[in-house]
Write a protein that holds these residues in place. Structure first.
Motif, PDB file in Angstrom:
ATOM      1  N   ILE A 123      45.054  30.596  40.569  1.00 14.46           N
ATOM      2  CA  ILE A 123      44.449  30.037  39.356  1.00 14.46           C
ATOM      3  C   ILE A 123      45.225  28.818  38.881  1.00 14.46           C
ATOM      4  O   ILE A 123      44.642  27.785  38.529  1.00 14.46           O
ATOM      5  N   VAL A 124      46.539  28.925  38.874  1.00 13.50           N
ATOM      6  CA  VAL A 124      47.364  27.818  38.388  1.00 13.50           C
ATOM      7  C   VAL A 124      47.188  26.568  39.253  1.00 13.50           C
ATOM      8  O   VAL A 124      47.050  25.454  38.741  1.00 13.50           O
ATOM      9  N   LEU A 125      47.174  26.760  40.575  1.00 13.79           N
ATOM     10  CA  LEU A 125      47.071  25.621  41.486  1.00 13.79           C
ATOM     11  C   LEU A 125      45.734  24.903  41.380  1.00 13.79           C
ATOM     12  O   LEU A 125      45.633  23.709  41.677  1.00 13.79           O
ATOM     13  N   HIS A 126      44.695  25.643  40.974  1.00  9.88           N
ATOM     14  CA  HIS A 126      43.367  25.046  40.923  1.00  9.88           C
ATOM     15  C   HIS A 126      42.834  24.898  39.503  1.00  9.88           C
ATOM     16  O   HIS A 126      41.681  24.500  39.310  1.00  9.88           O
ATOM     17  N   ALA A 127      43.664  25.228  38.522  1.00  8.26           N
ATOM     18  CA  ALA A 127      43.226  25.102  37.132  1.00  8.26           C
ATOM     19  C   ALA A 127      43.185  23.626  36.735  1.00  8.26           C
ATOM     20  O   ALA A 127      43.968  22.817  37.239  1.00  8.26           O
ATOM     21  N   PRO A 128      42.292  23.274  35.826  1.00 10.63           N
ATOM     22  CA  PRO A 128      42.214  21.874  35.368  1.00 10.63           C
ATOM     23  C   PRO A 128      43.425  21.512  34.537  1.00 10.63           C
ATOM     24  O   PRO A 128      44.045  22.366  33.919  1.00 10.63           O
ATOM     25  N   HIS A 129      43.755  20.234  34.521  1.00  8.89           N
ATOM     26  CA  HIS A 129      44.896  19.767  33.741  1.00  8.89           C
ATOM     27  C   HIS A 129      44.506  19.608  32.273  1.00  8.89           C
ATOM     28  O   HIS A 129      43.393  19.218  31.948  1.00  8.89           O
ATOM     29  N   GLU A 130      45.453  19.917  31.422  1.00  7.28           N
ATOM     30  CA  GLU A 130      45.256  19.770  29.986  1.00  7.28           C
ATOM     31  C   GLU A 130      45.460  18.320  29.593  1.00  7.28           C
ATOM     32  O   GLU A 130      46.369  17.660  30.075  1.00  7.28           O
ATOM     33  N   LYS A 131      44.602  17.816  28.703  1.00  6.74           N
ATOM     34  CA  LYS A 131      44.770  16.426  28.271  1.00  6.74           C
ATOM     35  C   LYS A 131      45.909  16.317  27.270  1.00  6.74           C
ATOM     36  O   LYS A 131      46.302  17.286  26.627  1.00  6.74           O
ATOM     37  N   ASP A 132      46.441  15.100  27.142  1.00  8.79           N
ATOM     38  CA  ASP A 132      47.558  14.862  26.224  1.00  8.79           C
ATOM     39  C   ASP A 132      47.103  15.040  24.782  1.00  8.79           C
ATOM     40  O   ASP A 132      46.007  14.618  24.398  1.00  8.79           O
ATOM     41  N   ILE A 133      47.972  15.662  23.984  1.00 12.26           N
ATOM     42  CA  ILE A 133      47.727  15.830  22.556  1.00 12.26           C
ATOM     43  C   ILE A 133      48.848  15.112  21.819  1.00 12.26           C
ATOM     44  O   ILE A 133      50.029  15.318  22.101  1.00 12.26           O
ATOM     45  N   HIS A 134      48.473  14.269  20.851  1.00 10.70           N
ATOM     46  CA  HIS A 134      49.471  13.427  20.197  1.00 10.70           C
ATOM     47  C   HIS A 134      49.648  13.706  18.714  1.00 10.70           C
ATOM     48  O   HIS A 134      50.467  13.042  18.058  1.00 10.70           O
ATOM     49  N   SER A 135      48.906  14.631  18.150  1.00 13.23           N
ATOM     50  CA  SER A 135      49.084  14.959  16.733  1.00 13.23           C
ATOM     51  C   SER A 135      48.506  16.338  16.443  1.00 13.23           C
ATOM     52  O   SER A 135      47.671  16.845  17.196  1.00 13.23           O
ATOM     53  N   VAL A 136      48.973  16.921  15.348  1.00 14.10           N
ATOM     54  CA  VAL A 136      48.455  18.220  14.932  1.00 14.10           C
ATOM     55  C   VAL A 136      46.982  18.111  14.556  1.00 14.10           C
ATOM     56  O   VAL A 136      46.205  19.053  14.754  1.00 14.10           O
ATOM     57  N   SER A 274      33.722  24.044  43.971  1.00 14.59           N
ATOM     58  CA  SER A 274      34.785  24.597  44.810  1.00 14.59           C
ATOM     59  C   SER A 274      35.965  25.083  43.968  1.00 14.59           C
ATOM     60  O   SER A 274      36.510  26.169  44.196  1.00 14.59           O
ATOM     61  N   GLN A 275      36.365  24.289  42.993  1.00 19.32           N
ATOM     62  CA  GLN A 275      37.483  24.673  42.131  1.00 19.32           C
ATOM     63  C   GLN A 275      37.144  25.906  41.302  1.00 19.32           C
ATOM     64  O   GLN A 275      37.968  26.817  41.150  1.00 19.32           O
ATOM     65  N   ILE A 276      35.942  25.936  40.776  1.00 20.10           N
ATOM     66  CA  ILE A 276      35.516  27.083  39.960  1.00 20.10           C
ATOM     67  C   ILE A 276      35.484  28.349  40.801  1.00 20.10           C
ATOM     68  O   ILE A 276      35.933  29.426  40.374  1.00 20.10           O
ATOM     69  N   ALA A 277      34.956  28.246  42.034  1.00 19.66           N
ATOM     70  CA  ALA A 277      34.887  29.403  42.925  1.00 19.66           C
ATOM     71  C   ALA A 277      36.286  29.911  43.264  1.00 19.66           C
ATOM     72  O   ALA A 277      36.530  31.123  43.310  1.00 19.66           O
ATOM     73  N   THR A 278      37.216  28.990  43.494  1.00 17.59           N
ATOM     74  CA  THR A 278      38.587  29.379  43.809  1.00 17.59           C
ATOM     75  C   THR A 278      39.232  30.107  42.635  1.00 17.59           C
ATOM     76  O   THR A 278      39.935  31.108  42.813  1.00 17.59           O
ATOM     77  N   GLU A 279      38.988  29.614  41.426  1.00 20.02           N
ATOM     78  CA  GLU A 279      39.537  30.265  40.237  1.00 20.02           C
ATOM     79  C   GLU A 279      38.953  31.663  40.062  1.00 20.02           C
ATOM     80  O   GLU A 279      39.665  32.604  39.683  1.00 20.02           O
ATOM     81  N   LEU A 280      37.663  31.814  40.333  1.00 19.62           N
ATOM     82  CA  LEU A 280      37.043  33.131  40.238  1.00 19.62           C
ATOM     83  C   LEU A 280      37.668  34.101  41.245  1.00 19.62           C
ATOM     84  O   LEU A 280      37.903  35.277  40.929  1.00 19.62           O
ATOM     85  N   VAL A 284      39.587  37.660  40.471  1.00 16.82           N
ATOM     86  CA  VAL A 284      39.272  38.912  41.155  1.00 16.82           C
ATOM     87  C   VAL A 284      40.541  39.506  41.778  1.00 16.82           C
ATOM     88  O   VAL A 284      40.765  40.726  41.738  1.00 16.82           O
ATOM     89  N   THR A 285      41.361  38.651  42.364  1.00 14.39           N
ATOM     90  CA  THR A 285      42.619  39.116  42.956  1.00 14.39           C
ATOM     91  C   THR A 285      43.530  39.713  41.893  1.00 14.39           C
ATOM     92  O   THR A 285      44.162  40.756  42.099  1.00 14.39           O
TER      93      THR A 285
END
Length: 327
Positions: A123-136, A274-280, A284-285
């Protein structure tokens, strides 16, 4: 993705803290809970005698120290990458439990841990990257969008049902009740920690974020959620084998945190099939490993031991059985 410098700062902060401080805190706290069980009412049955045990406080200090550095890590790196590094604490905690608490994993328990680790890594290897956050303010806007508000409502309802419907009747028989509460609340805690971490980072850089009420609201949420998690994690550790609690808690906490992060930051929209299927497949694992850990926790015990471990209210014998039970 943040820059390479902040990326590595986040990982350096998260790696040793999760592995050493937080991993060892499970063991030391369990030692305090075991001693408290022989001197007063157990934490699993609502007792608080563990508050007078030095080992429990030493474990809490270790956990707090680890979480402070881990807290800082969330300000420098995405939660979806920092959180899964908790897998290292499972290995460290299991090794310490083997030598100190004499809690040994059955071969199927080891396989369950391996499946959990493989699933989480996938999951970690194929998870999407989080966008930068610059303020509360940016975090607040994301947290108040319909998708995440629905997630918060679902979590609140699930936690209330677990606490008011299942804790008394199933809490001491099924560890998923206590761990479920901790994991669900934990996913909200991480989002709050991310916000407060960003606020502190920006404040130290000269942009005071504590003039906004959102910062204080996130702080209150973090404190409330952390106290609730500590309470039910104590109950889980006092009732069940540490070698089982640690990996299952990690898996559920990480899974819910990834779900919360994906919903809040909407990176799922950038993924292909493909990424979504890998995460699923990864999920399951993880579920397979969790099921194997839970269903084989009493394998290798004699019938009398299995019977005793199912009745955690018998003290101190039940405490002794809990220490020696195998998965």
């Amino acid at each position: 993705m943040p820059g390479q410098t902040t990326f590595w700062i986040g990982h350096i902060l998260a790696l040793p803290t999760r592995c050493v401080f937080i991993g060892s805190s499970f063991i030391v706290k369990k030692m305090g809970l075991i001693k408290a069980a022989s001197n007063g009412k157990r934490a699993a049955t609502g007792g608080h005698s563990y508050l007078f045990e030095p080992f429990w406080w030493l474990g809490m200090i270790s956990m707090i120290g680890g979480e402070i550095a881990n807290f800082a890590a969330y300000a420098f790196a995405p939660a979806i990458l920092v959180t899964p590094l908790g897998a290292l604490s499972i290995i460290f905690s299991s090794v310490l439990a083997h030598f100190i608490l004499k809690e040994r994993l059955h071969i199927f328990g080891v396989l369950g841990c391996a499946l959990c680790m493989v699933g989480s890594t996938t999951i970690v290897l194929h998870a999407p990257h989080e966008k930068d956050i610059h303020s509360v303010k940016e975090v607040w806007e994301l947290a108040t969008e319909p998708g995440f508000l629905v997630y918060i409502c679902v979590v609140a309802v699930a936690v209330c049902v677990l606490i008011f419907r299942f804790v008394k009747s199933h809490g001491q028989k099924n560890m998923m009740v206590y761990i479920g509460i901790c994991s669900l609340i934990g996913s909200i805690t991480v989002m709050g920690v991310k916000a407060v971490g960003i606020a502190l980072k920006l404040t130290f850089e000269g942009m005071n974020q504590f003039i906004f009420f959102e910062t204080w609201l996130f702080t209150v949420v973090v404190i409330g959620c952390c106290l609730t998690q500590i309470n039910y994690l104590n109950k889980a550790l006092d009732t069940f084998n540490t070698a089982v609690v640690s990996p299952v808690y990690y898996v559920m906490f990480t899974s819910f945190t990834i779900v919360a992060s994906v919903i809040m930051f909407k990176e799922w929209a950038k993924q292909d099939a493909s990424q979504i299927a890998t995460e699923l497949c990864g999920f399951v694992t993880i579920l397979s490993g969790t099921f194997l850990l839970h269903r084989t926790k009493d394998m290798g015990n004699r019938p009398s031991e299995v019977h005793s471990s199912s009745d955690p209210l018998q003290c101190p014998d039940s405490t002794k059985t809990s220490q020696t039970s195998e998965i």
